[in-house]
Enzyme design. Structure first.
Site, PDB file in Angstrom:
ATOM      1  N   CYS A 111     -12.317  -5.456  -6.616  1.00 50.21           N
ATOM      2  CA  CYS A 111     -12.090  -4.324  -7.528  1.00 50.21           C
ATOM      3  C   CYS A 111     -12.439  -4.668  -8.977  1.00 50.21           C
ATOM      4  O   CYS A 111     -12.787  -3.796  -9.758  1.00 50.21           O
ATOM      5  CB  CYS A 111     -10.641  -3.887  -7.468  1.00 50.21           C
TER       6      CYS A 111
ATOM      7  N   CYS B  41      -8.102  -1.058   1.970  1.00 52.72           N
ATOM      8  CA  CYS B  41      -7.749  -0.620   0.611  1.00 52.72           C
ATOM      9  C   CYS B  41      -8.937  -0.129  -0.180  1.00 52.72           C
ATOM     10  O   CYS B  41      -8.780   0.522  -1.196  1.00 52.72           O
ATOM     11  CB  CYS B  41      -7.103  -1.726  -0.207  1.00 52.72           C
TER      12      CYS B  41
ATOM     13  N   GLU C 245       1.533  -4.767  10.448  1.00 50.29           N
ATOM     14  CA  GLU C 245       0.589  -4.199  11.416  1.00 50.29           C
ATOM     15  C   GLU C 245      -0.244  -5.318  12.046  1.00 50.29           C
ATOM     16  O   GLU C 245      -0.476  -5.334  13.258  1.00 50.29           O
ATOM     17  CB  GLU C 245      -0.330  -3.177  10.723  1.00 50.29           C
TER      18      GLU C 245
ATOM     19  N   SER D 293      -7.216  -1.373   9.515  1.00 52.00           N
ATOM     20  CA  SER D 293      -5.775  -1.192   9.383  1.00 52.00           C
ATOM     21  C   SER D 293      -5.518   0.292   9.098  1.00 52.00           C
ATOM     22  O   SER D 293      -6.273   0.929   8.364  1.00 52.00           O
ATOM     23  CB  SER D 293      -5.260  -2.032   8.217  1.00 52.00           C
TER      24      SER D 293
ATOM     25  N   GLU E  93       0.731  -3.579   6.022  1.00 49.44           N
ATOM     26  CA  GLU E  93      -0.484  -4.090   6.656  1.00 49.44           C
ATOM     27  C   GLU E  93      -0.216  -5.431   7.328  1.00 49.44           C
ATOM     28  O   GLU E  93      -0.718  -5.713   8.421  1.00 49.44           O
ATOM     29  CB  GLU E  93      -1.586  -4.228   5.593  1.00 49.44           C
TER      30      GLU E  93
ATOM     31  N   GLU F 122      -6.931  13.933   4.405  1.00 50.03           N
ATOM     32  CA  GLU F 122      -5.779  13.218   4.991  1.00 50.03           C
ATOM     33  C   GLU F 122      -4.734  12.874   3.933  1.00 50.03           C
ATOM     34  O   GLU F 122      -3.602  12.519   4.280  1.00 50.03           O
ATOM     35  CB  GLU F 122      -6.234  11.887   5.634  1.00 50.03           C
TER      36      GLU F 122
ATOM     37  N   GLU G 224     -11.502   9.315  -2.507  1.00 48.66           N
ATOM     38  CA  GLU G 224     -10.365   9.047  -1.624  1.00 48.66           C
ATOM     39  C   GLU G 224      -9.212  10.016  -1.909  1.00 48.66           C
ATOM     40  O   GLU G 224      -8.608  10.568  -0.984  1.00 48.66           O
ATOM     41  CB  GLU G 224      -9.891   7.600  -1.820  1.00 48.66           C
TER      42      GLU G 224
ATOM     43  N   LYS H 150     -12.365   5.907  -5.523  1.00 51.16           N
ATOM     44  CA  LYS H 150     -10.972   6.361  -5.483  1.00 51.16           C
ATOM     45  C   LYS H 150     -10.882   7.858  -5.763  1.00 51.16           C
ATOM     46  O   LYS H 150      -9.952   8.521  -5.312  1.00 51.16           O
ATOM     47  CB  LYS H 150     -10.131   5.586  -6.498  1.00 51.16           C
TER      48      LYS H 150
END
Lengths: 392, 596
Positions: free
Chosen positions: B526, B310, B286, B330, B283, B377, B372, B369
């Protein structure tokens, strides 16, 4: 009508003189006008009975950028239909009262919160408002009134739920304090009055406070518009002097076989025949003994009626119309309804009625707003006075 | 000095600031008033009425959570009138609640259950309402289960979703006896704007909102001798797990947690902190590439500010709410998914395990999560990269089920490779942590020098303030980055989606001149995630944050690019940041979604 009670014609007399009254009132000072209202003894005609002059005074004194005058025309209490008639036949009295209030508290914005079911009143009412705006313009009064149409929820007649509804939220009552006089619609200091209350202010500004105060009894001054229904040969709307006994009322309006009168609608009290002569229609006061306030709903039941069915009907109504926000009201209403059904069926013993009466009392002292608090009124008065009808 | 108000609570004199509630005054003299709809993170509701108290002189009882104190007030919290009312209100709540406590996921952790434990004697209650009405359980979401039969309509979830997250996925529908907590057109949670953040789960007093649990799936994998089960642990788990196992908030239990996971039977205990370090490399590079393309090459189709990616709650939020701004994200996957993609490729190869026999489990402070891991993907390895996600709470349950005495466990170390981490990886668990970790690396890449903050602690990006801005001037960069000379790199950190929304509105209106934005869906980052131990409060989150920074300070290596296992994976496998392999395994795409 047979005997006894004096009928009055203050509210509905159409005098076509709002221009004069408004102009005359606007020339007087705010203090004088408030003093007139306070000394007249006028109390809120929606049923709660807060002194109107004091409400206006507190709102006038409150600090706040934008203040509002709201006419509560969400006439939802079962058995009441007088505000509809007032708005249909003498809307200019209500509008005049609102405009004077606006001047006193420093507000240019008035709203009429109209019950959804009264949508049909809008064309005529809007016309009256338009005419009134012309009058206001001619007097250089920048006050404007807008109609806000409700959607049919009973709870939105509760003032803070009404504000929420107007603001586009769910109609749910707020925590109090703060009260509307400090923080109402859009958090601005707000005077919110019942239709009839505003119409009465017109009469007070016209005739002076003495004439109003001469009517009625101590703590309950003036006249009151009643919606009479049920077992009566002459249902309808009647303006009567405050402070009559229920016996006199029944003598005039009953069918000769009245066993109970529900005073104040589903949220009010049920009075059995044996207590007619001890019960006075009026606000609670020091000298009036058993006095029952009412927003105007008077339902008469004769001996052919099952009081179980009457109560069942009210509870059905409350189960549906509770906003559902607070526990005592949301669950309590359901438990009261299921409870009397269970007792009637014999699934629960008659002792269970005691638990339900305790529950009603808990609702009275813990519910968030007047709706949940007043379920106990009809429940306890019916169960206590007609207990055998609940069981057998 | 705020004006003081004097009052009496149960005959005890107390002075509090004007504007305080009766409840706050009572706490000051250690009088506990029970509450249900009240939550420290949320606005006052005054719905449940469990907290009613008697004010001497008033007929009606007053809700302590909603009524401000006044001078001379005398409050009784334990009079007969109060006790009777409170007991009846609890009975009412139980009557509309499917009180099958022994089989409930929240058994032992339910606030209604503990209140009934205190107040209910015998079975004198009201008629049960649930059997009469029937109910539905929404189990379609991979993250959250909504069971209306256990709902007590306190509206904590509604207020959470609206105020903390500004989403409004949960709302009140209908009135009276029909009133319920619902979604848009009463659709399943899976089909609405819900971001799966789980903040509602964190605040639900009963079992009406819970995470979807995968404990059994994980046990089955562990018990299957043909499966090789790897587990990764997110940064914020190690500073909160103890709370669910009878320890105090803020205790660091990294070593015990690793030991417990090994005892549970996982074949390899690895660390998401490692892939957090990897995220920083990808990241961070990037970000530098984007800055180069915008500032030096003057490319107009490259979007800055770049935002972090994230937090899966944040990802779903931006997909729903700002679908035209996905290019600001990102492309780097979250540490969980980077780990997952490498576990079944690089790691499986390294240890000689067939990836089809590998089960990849992650322990996360997060319910989003779970969603996710199930995104289409996230199958870069050719398999589902992360098979099962369990929350911190679920791990605590597994530890209990396994009969492990957690507190007495000796500390243990992560396996290698993919187990070594730095302080930069750890602080991913706190709001501002990704920003700090990225700056530690990016600054050094650009200038060849350490970031000029005492002890590498970039204090301006830390803290619990809702939106924090910080800028850092680049001076004397290495020749390759000369276009950054004198550039003031502007950063912004936001946590909680209502704050994310504020920042994104600025970006949308062209009012944000940031280069890099860190957004975490949950309050505190988190560490305040939807899968963390209950209860949650500002105080608890503060203690967890302190623990995170303690863990960082105690690490030998504090910068992601110095992690030897990260250096090694680039040498052995990935070759270079943003390279071909990275593109294939470590970066992802996003999906615009509708608001309704």
């Amino acid at each position: 009508m047979k005997k006894g009670l004096k009928r009055l014609d203050l509210i509905f007399k159409n005098e076509h003189d709002s221009a004069v009254i408004l102009e005359k009132s606007l020339k007087r000072s705010n203090e004088e006008l408030i003093e007139d209202l306070i000394s007249s003894g006028l109390k809120g005609r929606g049923g709660a009975g807060f002194p109107t002059g004091l409400k206006w005074k507190l709102t006038a004194e409150a600090s706040g950028q934008e203040k509002y005058v709201i006419c509560n025309a969400d006439e939802g209490e079962p058995g009441t239909f007088k505000d509809r008639e007032i708005l249909s036949s003498v809307p200019h009295k209500v509008l005049t009262g609102m405009a004077v209030c606006g001047r006193i508290i420093g507000s240019e914005k008035g709203f009429i919160y109209l019950r959804g079911e009264y949508k049909f009143l809008i064309p005529k009412l809007q016309k009256a408002i338009d005419e009134f705006h012309e009058l206001a313009d001619s007097l250089n009064l920048p006050f404007r009134v807008q109609i806000f149409l409700g959607c049919g929820a009973y709870i939105c007649g509760e003032e803070s739920a009404l504000f929420e509804s107007m603001e586009g939220h769910r109609g749910e009552p707020r925590n109090k304090p703060p009260f509307p006089t400090d923080s109402g619609y859009r958090k601005g200091p707000t005077v919110i009055n019942n239709v009839e209350t505003l119409a009465h202010t017109y009469s007070i500004f016209k005739y002076g406070p003495e004439k109003f105060r001469d009517l009625g009894v101590k703590d309950s001054r003036g006249s009151k518009v009643f919606s009479v229904s049920g077992d009566t040969p002459i249902p309808g709307i009647y303006e009567l002097e405050f402070g009559m006994t229920l016996q006199k009322f029944v003598d005039d309006f009953g069918d000769g076989d009245a066993k109970a009168v529900q005073v104040g609608g589903a949220a009010g009290f049920c009075v059995p025949r044996k207590k007619f002569d001890k019960t006075v229609i009026g606000y609670k006061g020091k000298l009036t003994g058993i006095s029952l306030p009412t927003g105007g709903s008077m339902m008469i039941f004769n001996s052919s009626r099952s009081m179980y069915n009457v109560l069942h009907n009210y509870l059905d109504f409350f189960v549906e119309e509770s906003c559902g926000q607070c526990t005592p009201c949301r669950v309590g209403t359901q438990q009261l309804l299921l409870g009397i059904e269970a007792v009637k069926r014999g699934d629960k013993s008659s002792q269970y009625l005691e638990k339900l009466l305790e529950l009603a009392e808990t609702m009275r002292v813990t519910a968030k707003c007047g709706l949940g608090q007043s379920v106990a009124n009809s429940f306890s008065s019916i169960v206590e006075n007609f207990r055998e009808e609940m069981i057998y | 000095m705020v004006e003081q108000v004097n009052l009496k609570i149960d005959h005890l004199s107390v002075s509090v600031d004007a504007g305080a509630t009766i409840l706050e005054a009572a706490r000051k003299v250690n009088v506990r008033i029970p509450t249900l709809c009240h939550h420290e993170d949320l606005c006052v509701a005054g719905n449940c009425r469990v907290c009613v108290v008697e004010q001497v002189g008033l007929d009606r009882l007053q809700p302590a959570c909603a009524i401000p104190v006044s001078e001379g007030m005398e409050i009784l919290t334990n009079s007969m009138k109060v006790r009777n009312a409170r007991k009846q209100i609890i009975e009412l709540l139980i009557s509309e609640h499917r009180a099958e406590c022994t089989t409930c996921y929240k058994n032992g952790k339910c606030e209604l259950q503990s209140l009934s434990n205190e107040y209910i004697v015998g079975e004198s209650g009201f008629l049960p309402l649930v059997p009469l009405k029937g109910y539905t359980i929404d189990e379609f979401s991979p993250s959250i289960i909504k069971d209306d039969s256990k709902c007590i309509r306190c509206q904590r979830c509604v207020r959470t979703c609206d105020q903390i997250q500004s989403i409004g996925a949960l709302t009140v529908a209908h009135k009276g006896g029909e009133m319920k907590i619902s979604t848009f057109f009463d659709k399943p949670i899976y089909e609405v704007v819900c971001t799966n953040c789980g903040q509602c789960v964190n605040r639900c007093p009963t079992g009406a909102l819970t995470e979807k649990t995968y404990i059994n799936e994980v046990w089955n994998a562990i018990d299957n001798p043909d499966k090789f089960v790897v587990v990764q642990t997110a940064p914020a788990v190690r500073i909160a797990l103890g709370e669910a196992l009878d320890m105090d908030p803020g205790e660091i239990v990294t070593g015990k947690m690793v030991a417990a996971l090994r005892r549970l039977g996982f074949n390899a205990v690895l660390d998401t902190d490692w892939s957090a370090d990897l995220t920083i490399i990808e990241e961070g590079n990037e970000l530098l590439q984007r800055l180069k393309r915008v500032l030096k090459d003057k490319e107009t189709d490259v979007k800055i500010p770049m935002t972090t990616s994230c937090s899966p709650g944040w990802i779903k939020f931006i997909e729903h709410t700002f679908p035209d701004f996905l290019e600001h994200l990102s492309t780097a996957k979250s540490p969980q998914q980077m780990f997952g993609a490498l576990a079944k490729t690089f790691y499986a190869n390294k240890i000689g395990v067939d990836p089809s026999n590998m089960v990849s489990v992650s322990v996360m402070p997060c319910t989003a999560k779970k969603f996710e891991a199930n995104r289409p993907e996230m199958r870069a390895s050719g398999y589902q990269d992360v098979d099962f996600v369990v929350t911190t709470r679920e791990l605590a349950m597994m530890v209990k089920q396994a009969g492990i005495d957690f507190k007495s466990l000796p500390d243990d170390d992560y396996d290698s490779i993919m187990g070594e981490s730095t302080g930069a990886g750890v602080i991913f668990g706190a709001t501002g942590g990704v920003m700090e970790a990225a700056l530690r690396t990016v600054y050094e890449v650009v200038t060849g020098r350490e970031i000029p903050f005492d002890g590498l602690n970039i204090l301006p990006v830390r803290g619990m303030e809702e939106v924090r801005e910080a800028s850092l001037k680049i001076e004397n960069p290495l020749p390759e980055w000369d276009f950054l000379d004198g550039v003031e790199v502007k950063t912004c950190v936001a946590h909680g989606l209502s704050n994310a929304k504020k920042v994104m509105e600025k970006v949308k209106n062209g009012e944000a001149d940031y280069h890099f934005i860190e957004i975490m869906a949950c309050p505190g980052g988190c560490l305040g995630g939807g899968g963390q131990p209950l209860p949650t409060s500002p105080e608890i989150r503060k203690k967890r944050a302190e623990a995170i920074y303690r863990e960082d300070a105690g690490k030998k290596i504090r910068k992601s690019h110095e992690n030897p296992e990260i250096i090694q994976i680039y040498e052995d496998f990935l070759v270079e940041p943003l390279g071909h392999k990275s593109h294939e395994l470590l970066h992802t795409t996003y999906t615009p979604r509708n608001r309704y």
